[in-house]
Motif scaffolding. Structure first.
Motif, mmCIF file in Angstrom:
data_model
loop_
_atom_site.group_PDB
_atom_site.id
_atom_site.type_symbol
_atom_site.label_atom_id
_atom_site.label_comp_id
_atom_site.label_asym_id
_atom_site.label_seq_id
_atom_site.Cartn_x
_atom_site.Cartn_y
_atom_site.Cartn_z
ATOM 1 N N ILE A 183 0.876 -1.143 -0.035
ATOM 2 C CA ILE A 183 -0.005 -0.109 -0.032
ATOM 3 C C ILE A 183 0.886 1.141 0.175
ATOM 4 O O ILE A 183 0.679 2.150 -0.674
ATOM 5 C CB ILE A 183 -1.022 -0.188 1.239
ATOM 6 C CG1 ILE A 183 -1.870 -1.286 1.232
ATOM 7 C CG2 ILE A 183 -1.671 1.367 1.388
ATOM 8 C CD1 ILE A 183 -2.974 -1.547 2.149
ATOM 9 N N GLN A 184 1.841 1.087 0.928
ATOM 10 C CA GLN A 184 2.868 2.311 1.016
ATOM 11 C C GLN A 184 3.651 2.531 -0.531
ATOM 12 O O GLN A 184 3.842 3.834 -1.009
ATOM 13 C CB GLN A 184 3.889 1.936 1.860
ATOM 14 C CG GLN A 184 4.917 3.083 1.924
ATOM 15 C CD GLN A 184 4.268 4.559 2.474
ATOM 16 O OE1 GLN A 184 3.398 4.455 3.497
ATOM 17 N NE2 GLN A 184 4.383 5.406 1.926
ATOM 18 N N GLU A 185 3.802 1.384 -1.137
ATOM 19 C CA GLU A 185 4.421 1.490 -2.638
ATOM 20 C C GLU A 185 3.337 2.213 -3.765
ATOM 21 O O GLU A 185 3.947 2.946 -4.267
ATOM 22 C CB GLU A 185 4.833 0.068 -3.050
ATOM 23 C CG GLU A 185 6.004 -0.624 -2.106
ATOM 24 C CD GLU A 185 7.326 -0.196 -2.752
ATOM 25 O OE1 GLU A 185 7.580 0.335 -3.600
ATOM 26 O OE2 GLU A 185 8.273 -0.462 -1.918
ATOM 27 N N ILE A 186 2.102 1.783 -3.524
ATOM 28 C CA ILE A 186 1.248 2.260 -4.389
ATOM 29 C C ILE A 186 1.156 3.909 -4.194
ATOM 30 O O ILE A 186 0.888 4.593 -4.933
ATOM 31 C CB ILE A 186 -0.059 1.622 -4.051
ATOM 32 C CG1 ILE A 186 -0.112 0.233 -4.653
ATOM 33 C CG2 ILE A 186 -1.160 2.469 -4.782
ATOM 34 C CD1 ILE A 186 -1.211 -0.701 -4.201
ATOM 35 N N LEU A 187 0.894 4.223 -2.931
ATOM 36 C CA LEU A 187 0.780 5.843 -2.598
ATOM 37 C C LEU A 187 2.203 6.538 -3.044
ATOM 38 O O LEU A 187 2.039 7.681 -3.499
ATOM 39 C CB LEU A 187 0.789 5.612 -0.916
ATOM 40 C CG LEU A 187 -0.281 5.805 -0.182
ATOM 41 C CD1 LEU A 187 -0.373 5.650 1.193
ATOM 42 C CD2 LEU A 187 -1.578 6.478 -0.662
ATOM 43 N N ARG A 227 -1.543 -7.819 19.398
ATOM 44 C CA ARG A 227 -1.575 -6.625 19.858
ATOM 45 C C ARG A 227 -0.769 -5.673 19.173
ATOM 46 O O ARG A 227 -1.102 -4.596 18.842
ATOM 47 C CB ARG A 227 -1.289 -6.483 21.316
ATOM 48 C CG ARG A 227 -2.531 -7.266 22.234
ATOM 49 C CD ARG A 227 -2.235 -6.996 23.612
ATOM 50 N NE ARG A 227 -0.814 -7.428 24.195
ATOM 51 C CZ ARG A 227 -0.760 -8.613 24.765
ATOM 52 N NH1 ARG A 227 -1.925 -9.628 24.962
ATOM 53 N NH2 ARG A 227 0.135 -8.987 25.100
ATOM 54 N N ASP A 228 0.399 -5.955 18.729
ATOM 55 C CA ASP A 228 1.259 -5.227 18.061
ATOM 56 C C ASP A 228 0.692 -5.238 16.448
ATOM 57 O O ASP A 228 0.950 -3.993 15.947
ATOM 58 C CB ASP A 228 2.703 -6.029 18.156
ATOM 59 C CG ASP A 228 3.394 -5.877 19.509
ATOM 60 O OD1 ASP A 228 3.009 -4.938 20.259
ATOM 61 O OD2 ASP A 228 4.280 -6.667 19.682
ATOM 62 N N ALA A 229 0.201 -6.113 16.154
ATOM 63 C CA ALA A 229 -0.338 -6.106 14.609
ATOM 64 C C ALA A 229 -1.543 -4.882 14.644
ATOM 65 O O ALA A 229 -1.576 -4.182 13.749
ATOM 66 C CB ALA A 229 -0.814 -7.465 14.393
ATOM 67 N N LEU A 230 -2.262 -4.941 15.611
ATOM 68 C CA LEU A 230 -3.429 -3.869 15.858
ATOM 69 C C LEU A 230 -2.963 -2.618 15.892
ATOM 70 O O LEU A 230 -3.446 -1.815 15.186
ATOM 71 C CB LEU A 230 -4.190 -4.287 16.918
ATOM 72 C CG LEU A 230 -5.351 -3.705 17.107
ATOM 73 C CD1 LEU A 230 -6.499 -3.605 16.004
ATOM 74 C CD2 LEU A 230 -6.203 -3.802 18.503
ATOM 75 N N LYS A 231 -1.926 -2.398 16.920
ATOM 76 C CA LYS A 231 -1.368 -1.118 16.963
ATOM 77 C C LYS A 231 -0.862 -0.641 15.562
ATOM 78 O O LYS A 231 -0.867 0.490 15.171
ATOM 79 C CB LYS A 231 -0.012 -1.477 18.079
ATOM 80 C CG LYS A 231 0.350 0.073 18.290
ATOM 81 C CD LYS A 231 1.560 -0.114 19.453
ATOM 82 C CE LYS A 231 2.064 1.372 19.809
ATOM 83 N NZ LYS A 231 3.186 1.253 20.864
ATOM 84 N N LEU A 232 0.141 -1.404 14.960
ATOM 85 C CA LEU A 232 0.600 -1.263 13.687
ATOM 86 C C LEU A 232 -0.348 -0.716 12.714
ATOM 87 O O LEU A 232 -0.155 0.208 11.885
ATOM 88 C CB LEU A 232 1.361 -2.353 13.150
ATOM 89 C CG LEU A 232 2.047 -2.249 11.679
ATOM 90 C CD1 LEU A 232 3.090 -1.285 11.568
ATOM 91 C CD2 LEU A 232 2.642 -3.386 11.228
ATOM 92 N N LEU A 233 -1.519 -1.464 12.551
ATOM 93 C CA LEU A 233 -2.473 -1.485 11.669
ATOM 94 C C LEU A 233 -3.225 0.015 11.967
ATOM 95 O O LEU A 233 -3.366 0.849 10.816
ATOM 96 C CB LEU A 233 -3.519 -2.317 11.548
ATOM 97 C CG LEU A 233 -3.406 -3.482 10.759
ATOM 98 C CD1 LEU A 233 -4.596 -4.537 10.961
ATOM 99 C CD2 LEU A 233 -3.569 -2.842 9.162
ATOM 100 N N THR A 234 -3.568 0.317 13.042
ATOM 101 C CA THR A 234 -4.064 1.618 13.564
ATOM 102 C C THR A 234 -3.285 2.656 13.017
ATOM 103 O O THR A 234 -3.640 3.772 12.575
ATOM 104 C CB THR A 234 -4.400 1.608 15.140
ATOM 105 O OG1 THR A 234 -5.322 0.357 15.348
ATOM 106 C CG2 THR A 234 -5.178 2.978 15.502
ATOM 107 N N LYS A 239 -1.990 7.253 8.959
ATOM 108 C CA LYS A 239 -0.930 7.966 8.131
ATOM 109 C C LYS A 239 -1.294 7.797 6.922
ATOM 110 O O LYS A 239 -1.346 8.637 6.136
ATOM 111 C CB LYS A 239 0.285 7.351 8.493
ATOM 112 C CG LYS A 239 0.966 7.866 9.941
ATOM 113 C CD LYS A 239 2.413 7.344 9.922
ATOM 114 C CE LYS A 239 3.191 7.773 11.389
ATOM 115 N NZ LYS A 239 4.578 7.322 11.431
ATOM 116 N N MET A 240 -1.893 6.612 6.486
ATOM 117 C CA MET A 240 -2.435 6.428 5.110
ATOM 118 C C MET A 240 -3.375 7.294 4.698
ATOM 119 O O MET A 240 -3.456 7.906 3.626
ATOM 120 C CB MET A 240 -2.888 5.108 4.915
ATOM 121 C CG MET A 240 -3.372 4.544 3.358
ATOM 122 S SD MET A 240 -4.425 3.477 3.272
ATOM 123 C CE MET A 240 -5.925 4.049 4.104
#
Length: 345
Positions: A183-187, A227-234, A239-240
């Protein structure tokens, strides 16, 4: 899972796109119609939902971004970080939310202007990136193996976010990190091609994230990795959203759908990125075998010709009728010579 665990969250909408927080539940089958309505396009006749106020006829959002997160209960994802965010319960009534209906609506109105349409999904090994502009994404890795190499570089999101207990060497963690990196690459690609952002056709992004479900299935819902995956996604989604707002000068709607388990999927029928690239020399109508489209001025010319023919026909009839019933004894130019001949005879 209870139906209330499915959530449809509007992270951002411009001021002229208004939602009602007191709206009833949204059916999953109505999501494509809702997005079409946001664009100002015609939804299906059966679409009825009071959560979206009638959009402005003169102002339409330039882009719509739909992010789907599989394996997540919407109640645990706190994305209401701004005053213009809305969250609605999503009722599952179909197994697959078909975003192709949105694409069809956009193409029927703006197909000749090649709108920017991006569809991203990934499985355990291959990345499926579909776009009407395949030449833009040739540099984007197409497999998770190649993506792991990108994540090892200094410019990847591993250096921009705190991964916590997530590890790129673990396959289950790798899928989530690879999807976010894509997603970051697309942006990044879209940011370098701003002519696609500033043109007159609307853009549509459908981004599917299945890596969170892989982390939860492997480590468990209460694990540190989950929990870390949830925090990262949020953090990433916030930012996206800001990046899309900056790209489109705030004229973008960003939505997030959370689907626990794999009960509902997001999909659309279209060619793969490589298939699009192989046929890049053909027009969209040729590739899809569509009938030729009428010119945008067709209705104007049709009405001009139609009413001109009607007026000419009525005028001809009136002239013929008046000449047929004209009195020969009248002193007219037409019958003057005729009367003189009659007198001589």
């Amino acid at each position: 899972m209870a139906a209330s665990s499915h959530e449809f969250t509007v992270l951002h909408a411009p001021s002229f796109v208004k939602f009602s927080k007191s709206a009833p539940h949204l059916q999953s089958s109505s999501v494509p119609d809702l997005i079409s309505s946001i664009y100002g396009l015609s939804p299906s006749k059966s679409f009825r939902w009071s959560g979206l106020q009638v959009p402005s006829l003169f102002r339409r959002p330039k882009a719509n971004v739909l992010v789907t997160i599989l394996g997540m209960d919407g109640k645990i994802l706190n994305l209401q970080h701004s005053k213009d965010a809305f969250q609605f319960n999503l009722d599952k009534d179909i197994p697959v939310i078909d975003t192709q209906r949105v694409v069809n609506n956009i193409e029927s109105e703006f197909g000749d202007k090649t709108p920017l349409i991006v569809d991203l999904s990934a499985d355990r090994t291959v990345v499926d990136l579909r776009s009407h502009h395949p030449e833009l994404f040739h540099s984007v890795p197409a497999t998770l193996t190649k993506m792991s190499e990108v994540l090892s570089e200094g410019s990847s999101l591993t250096n921009s976010y705190n991964l916590g207990s997530l590890n790129i060497t673990q396959d289950k963690d790798m899928l989530l990190l690879a999807e976010l990196q894509l997603i970051q690459e697309i942006l990044d690609v879209v940011s370098l091609n701003k002519h696609l952002v500033t043109d007159s056709s609307p853009d549509f992004y459908s981004l599917s994230i299945s890596g969170f479900q892989a982390v939860v299935d492997h480590y468990g819902e209460q694990s540190e990795q989950a929990r870390d995956a949830l925090k990262l996604l949020t953090e990433f989604l916030n930012k996206m959203t800001e990046t899309f707002r900056r790209l489109y000068s705030d004229s973008v709607v960003v939505e997030v759908i959370t689907l626990p388990g794999s009960s509902v999927n997001i999909g659309r029928k279209s060619r793969s990125l490589m298939a699009e690239a192989d046929n890049s020399g053909e027009t969209f109508a040729q590739r899809t075998n569509l009938a030729p489209e009428y010119d945008e001025n067709y209705s104007v010319f049709f009405n001009i010709i139609l009413w001109m023919m009607i007026v000419l026909a009525l005028a001809t009839y009136a002239i013929c009728y008046s000449m047929w019933h004209m009195d020969p004894g009248r002193d007219s130019i037409i019958y003057r010579m005729t009367s003189q001949r009659m007198k001589k005879d």
